[in-house]
Design a protein around this motif. Structure first.
Motif, PDB file in Angstrom:
ATOM      1  N   GLY A 212       0.896  -1.306  -0.094  1.00 41.21           N
ATOM      2  CA  GLY A 212       0.032  -0.013  -0.055  1.00 41.21           C
ATOM      3  C   GLY A 212       0.802   1.300  -0.003  1.00 41.21           C
ATOM      4  N   LEU A 213       0.687   1.905   1.046  1.00 50.35           N
ATOM      5  CA  LEU A 213       1.598   3.253   1.050  1.00 50.35           C
ATOM      6  C   LEU A 213       3.025   2.851   1.386  1.00 50.35           C
ATOM      7  CD1 LEU A 213      -0.830   5.749   3.247  1.00 50.35           C
ATOM      8  CD2 LEU A 213       0.165   6.038   1.017  1.00 50.35           C
ATOM      9  N   ASP A 214       3.254   1.548   2.367  1.00 45.44           N
ATOM     10  CA  ASP A 214       4.459   0.931   2.414  1.00 45.44           C
ATOM     11  C   ASP A 214       4.549  -0.195   1.506  1.00 45.44           C
ATOM     12  OD1 ASP A 214       5.524   2.531   4.652  1.00 45.44           O
ATOM     13  OD2 ASP A 214       4.159   1.750   5.789  1.00 45.44           O
ATOM     14  N   ILE A 215       5.629  -0.453   1.210  1.00 41.70           N
ATOM     15  CA  ILE A 215       6.139  -1.602   0.403  1.00 41.70           C
ATOM     16  C   ILE A 215       5.798  -2.982   0.855  1.00 41.70           C
ATOM     17  CG2 ILE A 215       8.537  -1.840   0.669  1.00 41.70           C
ATOM     18  CD1 ILE A 215       6.626  -2.396  -2.666  1.00 41.70           C
ATOM     19  N   HIS A 216       5.954  -3.094   2.115  1.00 40.11           N
ATOM     20  CA  HIS A 216       5.728  -4.189   3.148  1.00 40.11           C
ATOM     21  C   HIS A 216       4.595  -3.762   4.193  1.00 40.11           C
ATOM     22  CE1 HIS A 216       9.640  -5.671   1.534  1.00 40.11           C
ATOM     23  NE2 HIS A 216       8.885  -6.683   1.192  1.00 40.11           N
ATOM     24  N   GLU A 217       3.436  -4.256   4.275  1.00 40.15           N
ATOM     25  CA  GLU A 217       2.341  -4.126   5.001  1.00 40.15           C
ATOM     26  C   GLU A 217       1.602  -5.529   5.424  1.00 40.15           C
ATOM     27  OE1 GLU A 217       0.692   0.221   3.374  1.00 40.15           O
ATOM     28  OE2 GLU A 217      -0.492  -1.418   3.440  1.00 40.15           O
ATOM     29  N   MET A 218       0.605  -5.324   6.416  1.00 41.86           N
ATOM     30  CA  MET A 218      -0.187  -6.235   6.339  1.00 41.86           C
ATOM     31  C   MET A 218      -1.288  -6.449   5.493  1.00 41.86           C
ATOM     32  SD  MET A 218      -0.614  -5.950  10.728  1.00 41.86           S
ATOM     33  CE  MET A 218      -1.277  -7.536  10.971  1.00 41.86           C
ATOM     34  N   PRO A 219      -1.932  -7.730   4.943  1.00 43.09           N
ATOM     35  CA  PRO A 219      -1.473  -8.912   5.669  1.00 43.09           C
ATOM     36  C   PRO A 219      -0.398  -9.559   5.047  1.00 43.09           C
ATOM     37  CG  PRO A 219      -3.090  -9.305   3.801  1.00 43.09           C
ATOM     38  CD  PRO A 219      -2.678  -7.793   3.835  1.00 43.09           C
ATOM     39  N   TYR A 220       0.488 -10.279   5.846  1.00 40.90           N
ATOM     40  CA  TYR A 220       1.647 -11.325   5.560  1.00 40.90           C
ATOM     41  C   TYR A 220       1.233 -12.485   5.270  1.00 40.90           C
ATOM     42  CZ  TYR A 220       4.226  -7.497   7.147  1.00 40.90           C
ATOM     43  OH  TYR A 220       4.797  -6.020   7.194  1.00 40.90           O
ATOM     44  N   ILE A 221       1.637 -13.082   4.039  1.00 35.68           N
ATOM     45  CA  ILE A 221       1.137 -14.274   3.384  1.00 35.68           C
ATOM     46  C   ILE A 221       2.087 -15.338   3.766  1.00 35.68           C
ATOM     47  CG2 ILE A 221       0.215 -15.752   1.393  1.00 35.68           C
ATOM     48  CD1 ILE A 221      -1.577 -13.011   2.357  1.00 35.68           C
ATOM     49  N   SER A 222       2.214 -15.760   4.843  1.00 35.49           N
ATOM     50  CA  SER A 222       3.389 -16.790   5.564  1.00 35.49           C
ATOM     51  C   SER A 222       2.697 -17.905   6.067  1.00 35.49           C
ATOM     52  CB  SER A 222       4.156 -15.714   6.353  1.00 35.49           C
ATOM     53  OG  SER A 222       3.668 -15.502   7.722  1.00 35.49           O
ATOM     54  N   ALA A 223       3.656 -18.578   6.643  1.00 33.46           N
ATOM     55  CA  ALA A 223       3.451 -20.035   7.168  1.00 33.46           C
ATOM     56  C   ALA A 223       2.929 -19.780   8.544  1.00 33.46           C
ATOM     57  CB  ALA A 223       4.491 -20.883   7.256  1.00 33.46           C
ATOM     58  N   ARG A 224       3.070 -18.489   9.432  1.00 35.78           N
ATOM     59  CA  ARG A 224       2.900 -18.356  10.487  1.00 35.78           C
ATOM     60  C   ARG A 224       1.480 -17.411  10.740  1.00 35.78           C
ATOM     61  NH1 ARG A 224       8.367 -16.291  12.951  1.00 35.78           N
ATOM     62  NH2 ARG A 224       8.491 -15.012  11.089  1.00 35.78           N
ATOM     63  N   SER A 225       1.310 -16.587   9.588  1.00 39.34           N
ATOM     64  CA  SER A 225       0.098 -15.824   9.579  1.00 39.34           C
ATOM     65  C   SER A 225      -1.328 -16.259   9.847  1.00 39.34           C
ATOM     66  CB  SER A 225       0.220 -14.815   8.208  1.00 39.34           C
ATOM     67  OG  SER A 225      -0.959 -14.166   8.240  1.00 39.34           O
ATOM     68  N   GLN A 226      -1.913 -15.778  10.871  1.00 33.64           N
ATOM     69  CA  GLN A 226      -3.120 -16.258  11.068  1.00 33.64           C
ATOM     70  C   GLN A 226      -4.205 -15.082  10.738  1.00 33.64           C
ATOM     71  OE1 GLN A 226      -4.129 -19.326  12.144  1.00 33.64           O
ATOM     72  NE2 GLN A 226      -1.972 -19.591  11.518  1.00 33.64           N
TER      73      GLN A 226
END
Length: 340
Positions: free
Chosen positions: A287-301
């Motif tokens: 979004g406004l940041d290149i890394h934001e939530m949601p994270y699509i990772s093995a730990r992301s709930q």
């Protein structure tokens, strides 16, 4: 909720303006942007729903407002504040409890408005055009040039010769250097039949794009998804990454967690016998940041909902040999993923 912000993008989201020296205070329905005299005129022209306060000492100005409003609790994101700054505020406001709430601005921004999605679509389109410009450069002049020079030319092409800011410093990596997911450019020179990985993006009205392509260098290249490599091993890996990329996009649904979407891509690569070489998460919000939530990772709930924008970017990295990544930005719309 009462809160204080220091991060530029978090501030911009709140009031439509930010600078590299500003604080934002929200106390109930009242909001203030505190900045210095270099920015006050521009701030007053662009700001929405907040009062501009000019100050040479931002913390002192914030303390004065907090003292006058007599609030008892205020939230802050500990990731954007130094210990010194918070302690400085605390010492002079003994009645006020500073409550750490990590990433609350990112959580607030996870679901994008229709206007934000249109801005992100435009960023993606301009980024794609930049990739095409870089492909033209490689086809005309690229062979024999080092990663360092290619990196320089990628920045020129992606930014449309300086018209747009870049989302991040591009990654341009050849053969074994591409096995490093965040490779730095070296003196390796581009040759025919090399593998080339390019990860880059631009900003459009502050909203970021992010894209990665891996290509086979031949007489004429393009950054299309269909690629044919001379090495069987590389082709197998590329086809697995492409299948993982496509599977996650096809099968992801609203209501899944980030971990469940990550699993869609990871299972493909694991079933192909190369799971040990997929060393990062499947994606991240943009979004406004290149890394934001949601994270699509093995730990992301985190539950992925309609309106969330994120990347799908599986990869395979064989140390000392090659690396492959394919990345596109997507939005969850009407329960399914749509490529931006």
């Amino acid at each position: 909720m009462n809160y204080i912000l220091r991060d530029e993008n978090a501030i911009y989201y709140e009031c439509g303006y930010s600078s590299d020296n500003a604080l934002f205070l929200c106390l109930g329905s009242e909001k203030w942007l505190i900045t210095d005299s270099r920015y006050t005129l521009e701030a007053k022209e662009q700001i929405k729903n907040a009062e501009v306060v000019e100050a040479s000492d931002l913390l002192k100005a914030a303390r004065n407002i907090l003292r006058s409003c007599s609030v008892s609790k205020i939230y802050f994101n500990p990731r954007e504040w130094t210990v010194w700054a918070i302690e400085s505020l605390k010492k002079r406001l003994p009645h006020l409890y500073f409550f750490p709430k990590p990433d609350f601005s990112h959580k607030k921004r996870m679901v994008k408005s229709s206007e934000e999605i249109e801005l992100l679509k435009r960023a993606v389109q301009l980024g794609s055009e930049g990739f095409d410009k870089f492909a033209d450069y490689i086809n005309r002049y690229g062979l024999g040039n080092s990663e360092k020079l290619l990196h320089f030319e990628a920045k020129a092409a992606l930014s449309h010769k300086g018209e747009y800011d870049l989302s991040f410093d591009p990654i341009v990596a050849i053969n074994e250097n591409a096995a490093k997911p965040h490779a730095l450019p070296t003196d390796i020179k581009l040759k025919s039949e090399d593998l080339l990985l390019v990860d880059a993006g631009i900003k459009y009205k502050r909203y970021c794009s992010d894209r990665t392509r891996t290509v086979f260098i031949k007489d004429h290249i393009s950054f299309e998804l269909d690629q044919k490599f001379s090495s069987q091993k590389i082709q197998k890996a590329y086809d697995l990454v492409r299948k993982a990329h496509d599977m996650a996009i096809e099968k992801a649904r609203s209501g899944m967690t980030g971990a469940q979407i990550d699993r869609l891509a990871r299972e493909v690569i694991e079933s192909g016998g190369m799971g040990e070489y997929f060393v990062h998460s499947t994606g991240h919000g943009v979004g406004l940041d290149i890394h934001e939530m949601p994270y699509i990772s093995a730990r992301s709930q985190t539950v992925v909902e309609d309106g969330m924008v994120f990347t799908i970017e599986p990869g395979i990295y064989v140390p000392g040999e090659f690396g492959i990544r394919i990345e596109d930005m997507v939005v969850m719309q009407r329960g399914r993923v749509e490529v931006l």
